[in-house]
Design a protein around this motif. Structure first.
Motif, short mmCIF file in Angstrom:
data_model
loop_
_atom_site.label_atom_id
_atom_site.label_comp_id
_atom_site.label_asym_id
_atom_site.label_seq_id
_atom_site.Cartn_x
_atom_site.Cartn_y
_atom_site.Cartn_z
N GLY A 105 -37.40 -16.40 29.83
CA GLY A 105 -38.22 -15.88 30.26
C GLY A 105 -37.90 -14.87 28.78
N LEU A 106 -37.43 -14.80 27.71
CA LEU A 106 -37.23 -13.96 26.70
C LEU A 106 -38.26 -15.02 26.10
N VAL A 107 -38.01 -16.24 26.01
CA VAL A 107 -39.21 -17.57 24.87
C VAL A 107 -40.15 -17.03 25.64
N GLY A 108 -41.51 -17.05 26.90
CA GLY A 108 -42.06 -16.54 27.26
C GLY A 108 -42.48 -15.25 26.52
N MET A 109 -41.95 -14.51 26.92
CA MET A 109 -41.81 -12.78 26.05
C MET A 109 -42.18 -12.95 24.34
N LEU A 110 -41.82 -13.90 24.04
CA LEU A 110 -41.79 -13.39 22.38
C LEU A 110 -43.16 -14.60 21.70
N ALA A 111 -43.34 -15.53 22.90
CA ALA A 111 -44.31 -16.05 22.51
C ALA A 111 -45.58 -15.43 22.93
N ALA A 112 -45.52 -15.18 23.31
CA ALA A 112 -47.15 -14.07 24.34
C ALA A 112 -46.80 -12.80 23.45
N GLY A 113 -45.41 -12.46 23.14
CA GLY A 113 -45.47 -11.40 21.98
C GLY A 113 -46.67 -11.36 20.93
N GLY A 114 -45.99 -12.80 20.03
CA GLY A 114 -46.45 -12.75 18.78
C GLY A 114 -48.37 -12.98 18.85
N ALA A 115 -48.31 -13.55 19.78
CA ALA A 115 -50.10 -14.26 19.99
C ALA A 115 -50.57 -13.10 20.22
N LEU A 116 -50.70 -11.69 21.37
CA LEU A 116 -50.86 -10.27 20.68
C LEU A 116 -50.50 -9.62 19.33
N ASP A 117 -50.04 -9.91 18.67
CA ASP A 117 -49.68 -9.58 17.32
C ASP A 117 -50.83 -10.11 16.40
N GLN A 118 -51.43 -11.22 16.83
CA GLN A 118 -51.82 -11.75 16.04
C GLN A 118 -53.22 -11.71 16.07
N ILE A 119 -53.71 -10.90 17.27
CA ILE A 119 -54.77 -10.12 17.18
C ILE A 119 -54.70 -8.93 17.27
N GLY A 120 -53.55 -8.67 17.21
CA GLY A 120 -53.24 -6.39 17.07
C GLY A 120 -53.38 -6.02 18.00
#
Length: 472
Positions: A106-121
């Motif tokens: 689950g942590l992996v899923g959150m970090l991947a999703a959070g990183g993607a959101l970071d990329q679009i601000g």
């Protein structure tokens, strides 16, 4: 409490999702139960998100329930683009929450999703833990309550009675900036409207209010000149008048200029402002209506936020004096402190038993009563929205209100203005730092430690946080 949306995001491979679905639902059910037990209203996604169309449709349905925040929950590895589609389908603040059960990533899923959101601000907050972990539930709750408080500003109206008081620039805000940043409209109302309405207000109701003060206050100190029964009733008619204007114009919070026109020619607004901020009057309980003296717009906005976060009246005070020998501050203003602060009791009689109404001092030739008391002791959150070079910041600190023996209290109040209310505060901010950096002569406070929620409110309003602490 707040309204929280919960959407669980899964793996996009059919066979993997089929294997994981029961595990995800179990974790989600536990999280939802914990949030509801904490008092929140929870809107749960109708499906686990395992496809593109589900990501959008589920998020839209949750958003339609008008949630304050949306929790995207990761009990397993989840395809990050599902998060991107879901995020695009809702405008509410996002909290990405990961299960820390080591059997699934689950942590992996959150970090991947959070990183993607970071990329679009796309702004978001991340949290993690077991779904029934009290700390996790509290963290989500803080974000949700903060979002509720921040969004409550949008569409509200501030009633501004009179203009800038005595050249006080910090009391005046840019109405365009308020509309753009906070969604608040400002209704300009001339103080003459208040005078006209007060003259026509119900005399019997004003007399009833005067008798209520005479019965319950520690003292109503008539002097036959600056404070008479007639002047006190004039102040109470002003309260009745502004209350009618608030109802007619649907004002959510307000400020009254008072100085110098009303204080020199009509009466002070101390009684009016104290009763508006109180959670009661002589007719019983009522919601506080946040009202700042000297039409202090940023002061009123701070008080409104603090009131929504704490559920209590909010204090308005001048930073009157620093007793360096005691390391305490005398927070004192011309009588507008809500009487509730005298004992912070649900019983008005208990609060009023510590309140004196004194004749106004020489500053205010029109006379009337000032509302005098010493604020009850206890832990407090203090601060104010101020502006630096046009940008808002929340200056925030913790502190304690203190009260002493009768002789010490008397000695301290007589060093400034004994007829006015006082809150003796020990702040978690060094005196030199506070006096060098605080951006106003006015400060505000509510009981308890609400810093976590106010930090989150500042973040969601895109307001800089300027927080001061020191070792206690």
């Amino acid at each position: 409490m707040a309204r929280i949306g919960v959407i669980s995001v899964s793996d996009g491979r059919d066979h993997v999702h089929a294997r994981n679905a029961e595990f995800i639902r179990s974790k989600q059910d536990t999280l939802v139960a914990a949030l509801r037990s904490a008092g929140h209203e929870v809107s749960v996604g109708s499906e686990l998100v395992a496809t593109n169309t589900q990501a959008t449709s589920v998020a839209r349905r949750v958003a339609a329930s008008d949630v304050d925040v949306t929790v995207l929950y990761y009990a397993v590895w989840a395809f990050p683009h599902f998060t991107m589609l879901a995020a695009d389908a809702t405008r509410s603040p996002l909290v990405l929450v990961a299960s820390t059960d080591p059997t699934e990533p689950g942590l992996v899923g959150m970090l991947a999703a959070g990183g993607a959101l970071d990329q679009i601000g796309r702004q978001h907050t991340r949290a993690w833990g077991a779904p029934d972990d009290a700390e996790l539930v509290e963290r989500i709750g803080v974000r949700a309550v903060a979002a509720s408080v921040a969004s409550s500003l949008r569409g509200s109206t501030f009633g501004r009675f009179g203009g800038r008081p005595m050249g006080m620039n910090t009391a005046v805000a840019n109405t365009d900036q308020w509309q753009r940043l906070f969604g608040i409209d400002v209704e300009e109302i001339d103080q003459y409207e208040l005078v006209l309405r007060a003259e026509k207000a119900d005399a019997a109701e004003a007399r009833k209010g005067r008798e209520w003060f005479e019965q319950h206050a520690a003292g109503v100190h008539y002097d036959g000149k600056k404070l008479t029964p007639e002047l006190l009733e004039r102040q109470l008619r002003s309260y009745l008048a502004i209350r009618d204007i608030i109802a007619e114009r649907e004002l959510d919070f307000s400020g009254i200029k008072a100085q110098p026109e009303l204080t020199e020619n009509f009466a002070t607004m101390d009684i009016t402002e104290a009763l508006l901020n109180d959670p009661y009057d002589w007719n019983g309980p009522k919601p506080p209506h946040i009202c700042a003296t000297e039409t202090d717009m940023d002061g009123a906005l701070t008080m409104r936020l603090m009131n929504h976060v704490s559920g209590t009246p909010a204090l308005f005070a001048d930073v009157r004096h620093y007793h360096a020998d005691r390391d305490i501050w005398d927070l004192c203003n011309s009588g507008q402190h809500a009487t509730w602060f005298a004992a912070r009791s649900d019983d008005p009689a208990e609060n009023l038993s510590r309140v004196h109404l004194y004749p106004e001092v020489f500053f205010f030739p029109a006379g009337g009563a000032s509302v005098q008391h010493i604020a009850a002791p206890g832990r407090m959150t203090l601060g104010r929205l101020t502006r630096r070079d046009g940008r808002y910041r929340l200056q925030l600190m913790l502190g304690d209100f203190e009260s002493y023996d009768e002789a010490t209290n008397e000695e301290l109040v007589r060093q400034s203005t004994p007829e006015w209310p006082h809150a003796f505060a020990r702040l978690d901010a060094p005196g030199e730092v506070f006096l060098s950096k605080f951006g106003s002569n006015h400060i505000h406070a509510v009981p308890g430690d609400h810093r976590a929620t106010l930090r989150a409110v500042a973040e969601q309003l895109d307001v800089e946080l300027d927080e001061w602490t020191r070792e206690r």
